[in-house]
Design a protein around this motif. Structure first.
Motif, PDB file in Angstrom:
ATOM      1  N   ARG A 162       0.844  -1.194   0.000  1.00  0.00           N
ATOM      2  CA  ARG A 162       0.000   0.000   0.000  1.00  0.00           C
ATOM      3  C   ARG A 162       0.880   1.244   0.000  1.00  0.00           C
ATOM      4  O   ARG A 162       1.820   1.361   0.789  1.00  0.00           O
ATOM      5  CB  ARG A 162      -0.930   0.007   1.214  1.00  0.00           C
ATOM      6  N   HIS A 163       0.575   2.177  -0.908  1.00  0.00           N
ATOM      7  CA  HIS A 163       1.338   3.417  -1.019  1.00  0.00           C
ATOM      8  C   HIS A 163       0.387   4.547  -1.390  1.00  0.00           C
ATOM      9  O   HIS A 163      -0.372   4.437  -2.368  1.00  0.00           O
ATOM     10  CB  HIS A 163       2.436   3.282  -2.074  1.00  0.00           C
ATOM     11  N   ASP A 164       0.388   5.617  -0.609  1.00  0.00           N
ATOM     12  CA  ASP A 164      -0.489   6.765  -0.826  1.00  0.00           C
ATOM     13  C   ASP A 164      -1.955   6.340  -0.954  1.00  0.00           C
ATOM     14  O   ASP A 164      -2.709   6.839  -1.804  1.00  0.00           O
ATOM     15  CB  ASP A 164      -0.069   7.546  -2.081  1.00  0.00           C
ATOM     16  N   GLY A 165      -2.346   5.376  -0.125  1.00  0.00           N
ATOM     17  CA  GLY A 165      -3.736   4.936  -0.093  1.00  0.00           C
ATOM     18  C   GLY A 165      -4.124   3.972  -1.190  1.00  0.00           C
ATOM     19  O   GLY A 165      -5.297   3.578  -1.271  1.00  0.00           O
ATOM     20  N   GLU A 166      -3.180   3.563  -2.046  1.00  0.00           N
ATOM     21  CA  GLU A 166      -3.499   2.640  -3.143  1.00  0.00           C
ATOM     22  C   GLU A 166      -2.775   1.313  -2.949  1.00  0.00           C
ATOM     23  O   GLU A 166      -1.675   1.262  -2.385  1.00  0.00           O
ATOM     24  CB  GLU A 166      -3.060   3.236  -4.489  1.00  0.00           C
ATOM     25  N   LEU A 167      -3.417   0.235  -3.411  1.00  0.00           N
ATOM     26  CA  LEU A 167      -2.734  -1.047  -3.506  1.00  0.00           C
ATOM     27  C   LEU A 167      -1.895  -1.040  -4.767  1.00  0.00           C
ATOM     28  O   LEU A 167      -2.397  -0.747  -5.865  1.00  0.00           O
ATOM     29  CB  LEU A 167      -3.748  -2.196  -3.573  1.00  0.00           C
TER      30      LEU A 167
ATOM     31  N   GLY B  56      13.244  -4.207 -15.837  1.00  0.00           N
ATOM     32  CA  GLY B  56      12.784  -3.171 -14.918  1.00  0.00           C
ATOM     33  C   GLY B  56      11.506  -3.601 -14.221  1.00  0.00           C
ATOM     34  O   GLY B  56      11.023  -4.722 -14.399  1.00  0.00           O
ATOM     35  N   LEU B  57      10.971  -2.678 -13.431  1.00  0.00           N
ATOM     36  CA  LEU B  57       9.748  -2.918 -12.677  1.00  0.00           C
ATOM     37  C   LEU B  57       8.741  -1.826 -12.967  1.00  0.00           C
ATOM     38  O   LEU B  57       9.069  -0.642 -12.955  1.00  0.00           O
ATOM     39  CB  LEU B  57      10.048  -2.943 -11.171  1.00  0.00           C
ATOM     40  N   SER B  58       7.518  -2.240 -13.228  1.00  0.00           N
ATOM     41  CA  SER B  58       6.400  -1.326 -13.370  1.00  0.00           C
ATOM     42  C   SER B  58       5.554  -1.429 -12.104  1.00  0.00           C
ATOM     43  O   SER B  58       5.117  -2.518 -11.731  1.00  0.00           O
ATOM     44  CB  SER B  58       5.559  -1.698 -14.597  1.00  0.00           C
ATOM     45  N   LEU B  59       5.348  -0.310 -11.423  1.00  0.00           N
ATOM     46  CA  LEU B  59       4.518  -0.290 -10.215  1.00  0.00           C
ATOM     47  C   LEU B  59       3.091   0.046 -10.632  1.00  0.00           C
ATOM     48  O   LEU B  59       2.841   1.114 -11.203  1.00  0.00           O
ATOM     49  CB  LEU B  59       5.062   0.712  -9.209  1.00  0.00           C
ATOM     50  N   ARG B  60       2.150  -0.873 -10.336  1.00  0.00           N
ATOM     51  CA  ARG B  60       0.801  -0.823 -10.885  1.00  0.00           C
ATOM     52  C   ARG B  60      -0.231  -0.623  -9.779  1.00  0.00           C
ATOM     53  O   ARG B  60      -0.391  -1.487  -8.905  1.00  0.00           O
ATOM     54  CB  ARG B  60       0.472  -2.135 -11.602  1.00  0.00           C
ATOM     55  N   ALA B  61      -0.923   0.501  -9.781  1.00  0.00           N
ATOM     56  CA  ALA B  61      -2.016   0.719  -8.837  1.00  0.00           C
ATOM     57  C   ALA B  61      -3.218  -0.121  -9.265  1.00  0.00           C
ATOM     58  O   ALA B  61      -3.630  -0.096 -10.429  1.00  0.00           O
ATOM     59  CB  ALA B  61      -2.397   2.188  -8.783  1.00  0.00           C
ATOM     60  N   ILE B  62      -3.769  -0.885  -8.312  1.00  0.00           N
ATOM     61  CA  ILE B  62      -4.921  -1.740  -8.604  1.00  0.00           C
ATOM     62  C   ILE B  62      -6.197  -0.900  -8.502  1.00  0.00           C
ATOM     63  O   ILE B  62      -6.515  -0.363  -7.439  1.00  0.00           O
ATOM     64  CB  ILE B  62      -4.969  -2.932  -7.636  1.00  0.00           C
ATOM     65  N   ASP B  63      -6.914  -0.784  -9.601  1.00  0.00           N
ATOM     66  CA  ASP B  63      -8.141   0.019  -9.652  1.00  0.00           C
ATOM     67  C   ASP B  63      -9.374  -0.803  -9.314  1.00  0.00           C
ATOM     68  O   ASP B  63     -10.274  -0.329  -8.620  1.00  0.00           O
ATOM     69  CB  ASP B  63      -8.316   0.622 -11.051  1.00  0.00           C
ATOM     70  N   VAL B  64      -9.445  -2.027  -9.838  1.00  0.00           N
ATOM     71  CA  VAL B  64     -10.599  -2.906  -9.629  1.00  0.00           C
ATOM     72  C   VAL B  64     -10.078  -4.293  -9.317  1.00  0.00           C
ATOM     73  O   VAL B  64      -9.234  -4.828 -10.055  1.00  0.00           O
ATOM     74  CB  VAL B  64     -11.514  -2.966 -10.869  1.00  0.00           C
ATOM     75  N   LEU B  65     -10.572  -4.885  -8.217  1.00  0.00           N
ATOM     76  CA  LEU B  65     -10.222  -6.264  -7.855  1.00  0.00           C
ATOM     77  C   LEU B  65     -11.476  -6.925  -7.320  1.00  0.00           C
ATOM     78  O   LEU B  65     -11.887  -6.711  -6.183  1.00  0.00           O
ATOM     79  CB  LEU B  65      -9.106  -6.274  -6.804  1.00  0.00           C
ATOM     80  N   SER B  66     -12.112  -7.722  -8.175  1.00  0.00           N
ATOM     81  CA  SER B  66     -13.341  -8.408  -7.792  1.00  0.00           C
ATOM     82  C   SER B  66     -13.400  -9.730  -8.527  1.00  0.00           C
ATOM     83  O   SER B  66     -12.584 -10.006  -9.406  1.00  0.00           O
ATOM     84  CB  SER B  66     -14.569  -7.552  -8.130  1.00  0.00           C
ATOM     85  N   ILE B  67     -14.397 -10.546  -8.192  1.00  0.00           N
ATOM     86  CA  ILE B  67     -14.515 -11.841  -8.857  1.00  0.00           C
ATOM     87  C   ILE B  67     -15.059 -11.698 -10.276  1.00  0.00           C
ATOM     88  O   ILE B  67     -15.104 -12.680 -11.004  1.00  0.00           O
ATOM     89  CB  ILE B  67     -15.400 -12.812  -8.033  1.00  0.00           C
ATOM     90  N   GLU B  68     -15.461 -10.491 -10.673  1.00  0.00           N
ATOM     91  CA  GLU B  68     -15.918 -10.270 -12.046  1.00  0.00           C
ATOM     92  C   GLU B  68     -14.927  -9.491 -12.888  1.00  0.00           C
ATOM     93  O   GLU B  68     -14.914  -9.638 -14.116  1.00  0.00           O
ATOM     94  CB  GLU B  68     -17.250  -9.491 -12.063  1.00  0.00           C
ATOM     95  N   ALA B  69     -14.102  -8.648 -12.270  1.00  0.00           N
ATOM     96  CA  ALA B  69     -13.291  -7.726 -13.061  1.00  0.00           C
ATOM     97  C   ALA B  69     -11.946  -7.471 -12.388  1.00  0.00           C
ATOM     98  O   ALA B  69     -11.767  -7.680 -11.177  1.00  0.00           O
ATOM     99  CB  ALA B  69     -14.040  -6.407 -13.267  1.00  0.00           C
ATOM    100  N   TYR B  70     -11.002  -7.003 -13.197  1.00  0.00           N
ATOM    101  CA  TYR B  70      -9.693  -6.583 -12.682  1.00  0.00           C
ATOM    102  C   TYR B  70      -9.173  -5.464 -13.574  1.00  0.00           C
ATOM    103  O   TYR B  70      -9.303  -5.515 -14.805  1.00  0.00           O
ATOM    104  CB  TYR B  70      -8.685  -7.732 -12.681  1.00  0.00           C
ATOM    105  N   ALA B  71      -8.589  -4.440 -12.951  1.00  0.00           N
ATOM    106  CA  ALA B  71      -7.985  -3.342 -13.701  1.00  0.00           C
ATOM    107  C   ALA B  71      -6.860  -2.736 -12.887  1.00  0.00           C
ATOM    108  O   ALA B  71      -6.912  -2.706 -11.645  1.00  0.00           O
ATOM    109  CB  ALA B  71      -9.029  -2.277 -14.053  1.00  0.00           C
ATOM    110  N   GLU B  72      -5.843  -2.233 -13.567  1.00  0.00           N
ATOM    111  CA  GLU B  72      -4.703  -1.600 -12.918  1.00  0.00           C
ATOM    112  C   GLU B  72      -4.102  -0.580 -13.882  1.00  0.00           C
ATOM    113  O   GLU B  72      -4.391  -0.579 -15.082  1.00  0.00           O
ATOM    114  CB  GLU B  72      -3.640  -2.641 -12.528  1.00  0.00           C
ATOM    115  N   HIS B  73      -3.261   0.317 -13.334  1.00  0.00           N
ATOM    116  CA  HIS B  73      -2.545   1.250 -14.193  1.00  0.00           C
ATOM    117  C   HIS B  73      -1.197   1.574 -13.556  1.00  0.00           C
ATOM    118  O   HIS B  73      -1.013   1.436 -12.345  1.00  0.00           O
ATOM    119  CB  HIS B  73      -3.349   2.542 -14.422  1.00  0.00           C
TER     120      HIS B  73
END
Length: 515
Positions: free
Chosen positions: A430-435, A449-466
């Motif tokens: 967790r960083h600045d309130g985001e997973l 390299g490494l891409s640090l990805r904030a998780i926007d949606v995490l549910s049994i129907e959907a997933y999104a990150e940026h």
């Protein structure tokens, strides 16, 4: 072809190159025939472009150099006959042939794969991307309806191995063979389309085969020379927790556990328990072909509370020691891709003894399983390669109520199909309130390299990150040429780096120490 039939399954006609399609198209056809909710009612063949003799000779040379066998683009030894009635009732045409698809009448539906700028078939696109030194190639599965409402139902980003167009195409095409059934099932289920990406501008004109061969050989010789002249050991950098995970690594680490000379260390994992900071690492002893999991405890000032010692060994390679607590128990999921399974181990007692508790996934090429407890569920992120493709490209997600399982696959798997960020690169934090999920960038090479990805949606129907940040080798002091893991606890954070050491200089230092 006529309109949809009254059937519970989506009736599909598949168009392949012919008369002998490439192996990846044949595998995609097998996947469609096995897919739930899909019925293949017709198979058609279209004469498509074939590589020139010069291209065939280059392909054969690359296959010998890199030991990749026949390859995904190799044509089958036997013809695949037409099957079914192409004029019968179908719901969808799946166009896999390299030839351009004809105009589609309004009301009909067709799934097509569009590679890069859409100007060339798949193999040519990947070859020219490698020749130009491109980082990635994006392939999209477009659902076309003959009108203005075409949509993207699946997208994947493939890494480009600039030293070999054939290696690049082999990894990408085997992945596409697995992606096609996924895309068709999404169409059949009426899944929401993905956001459309901007159409790239047309690329430059193709390079000639002689120039392409010269480019491939020059890059291969350079890589070979680098490996002869230089060692490329992995090491771990640890520091006290900073305000930003992406900055400050150029100052190096300020915590120095008792590393053992000659050992290679990677995949650091920090785990805090009872006020003690535990560091687990992949540890490859000198001359050993496989890694073990080693551990050292640190106090709040970073001083080692003992020696760095192995705590888990096996007959095969172990790495990525993901450690987590659930209730009063502590578990570890080490990477056991060499055994083609994902295993759960329980501390008994923590941290020096471990017992195998369960096999979570079996007969699968899975890497870097990472568990997150969130919203009353356990979520497991894991990189899973389609047969013959790269483990760097696709992220799968599972959920369970208990670490021992059963683990349910996410309906949108792979939830990320992108070589720049898919493979897990450390625990979610967790960083600045985001997973934030660290993802490995393997687009150009392993450890890019490494891409640090904030998780926007995490549910049994959907997933999104940026993406919210990146850590590249250039951000780390000390001549780092690769990095692919990040971990943090309440006091410390760590990354791993691949260094480059001139072999003769190392021998001279050894001789001076012995003199």
């Amino acid at each position: 072809m006529s309109g949809p039939a009254a059937s519970s399954a989506t009736r599909v006609a598949v168009v392949l190159d012919g008369p002998r399609p490439p192996a990846w198209q044949a595998r995609a056809l097998e996947g469609l025939r096995a897919a739930t909710g899909v019925e293949v009612v017709a198979v058609c063949r279209v004469a498509g472009p074939r590589p020139s003799r010069a291209a065939q000779r280059r392909h054969a040379l690359e296959r010998r150099l890199f030991g990749i066998g026949a390859g995904a683009d190799a044509v089958l030894p036997v013809e695949v006959p037409d099957a079914g009635d192409p004029g019968g009732a179908t719901d969808l045409t799946v166009w896999l042939a390299g030839a351009a698809a004809p105009a589609l009448p309004a009301g009909m539906r067709r799934l097509e794969l569009v590679h890069g700028d859409g100007a060339r078939p798949a193999v040519e696109t990947f070859a020219f991307a490698a020749a130009r030194g491109a980082r990635t190639v994006v392939t999209e599965a477009w659902l076309r309806t003959g009108g203005s409402d075409d949509v993207v139902v699946a997208r994947t980003t493939s890494g480009v191995r600039v030293f070999s167009p054939v290696v690049t195409a082999t990894f990408a095409l085997w992945k596409l063979a697995a992606l096609v059934p996924v895309a068709v099932q999404r169409v059949a289920a009426g899944a929401a389309p993905e956001a459309a990406a901007p159409v790239p501008a047309p690329g430059p004109e193709p390079v000639s085969e002689p120039r392409l061969l010269a480019t491939v050989l020059a890059r291969w010789l350079r890589i070979t020379l680098n490996r002869v002249l230089f060692r490329r050991p992995w090491a771990v950098r640890i520091r006290r927790h900073g305000p930003e995970p992406t900055r400050g690594w150029e100052d190096g680490g300020d915590v120095h556990p008792p590393w053992r000379r000659g050992h290679l260390y990677a995949d650091p994992m920090l785990f805090e328990r009872g006020g003690v900071h535990h560091l687990f690492v992949e540890d490859v002893p000198p001359g050993s072909p496989r890694g073990v999991i080693s551990h050292v405890a640190l106090d709040g000032d970073g001083r080692a509370l003992g020696e760095l010692e192995p705590v888990l060994e096996a007959a095969h390679h172990l790495s990525y020691p993901f450690v987590f607590a659930h209730g009063d128990e502590v578990f570890m999921i080490p990477e056991t891709a060499a055994a083609r399974r994902v295993e759960l181990w329980r501390a008994d007692p923590f941290p020096h003894a471990w017992r195998r508790e369960a096999v979570l996934l079996e007969d699968v090429e899975a890497v870097d399983a990472t568990v997150l407890e969130h919203d009353g569920r356990l979520w497991m992120f894991v990189g899973i390669a389609a047969p013959g493709s790269s483990t760097l490209d696709q992220l799968h997600l599972f959920w369970a109520a208990d670490p021992r399982g059963p683990w349910t696959p996410h309906p949108r798997n792979p939830v990320v199909s992108d070589a720049t960020c898919a493979r897990p690169g450390g625990p979610v934090f967790r960083h600045d309130g985001e997973l934030v999920r660290p993802g490995q960038d393997g687009s150009r090479r392993y450890g890019g390299g490494l891409s640090l990805r904030a998780i926007d949606v995490l549910s049994i129907e959907a997933y999104a990150e940026h993406e919210v940040g990146r850590i590249g080798p250039e951000d780390v002091r000390g001549g780092a040429h690769a990095t692919h893991a990040y971990t943090v606890d309440g006091r410390f954070e760590a990354i791993d780096v691949r260094l480059r050491e001139l072999r003769i200089a190392r021998r001279l230092r050894g001789a001076l120490r012995r003199s």
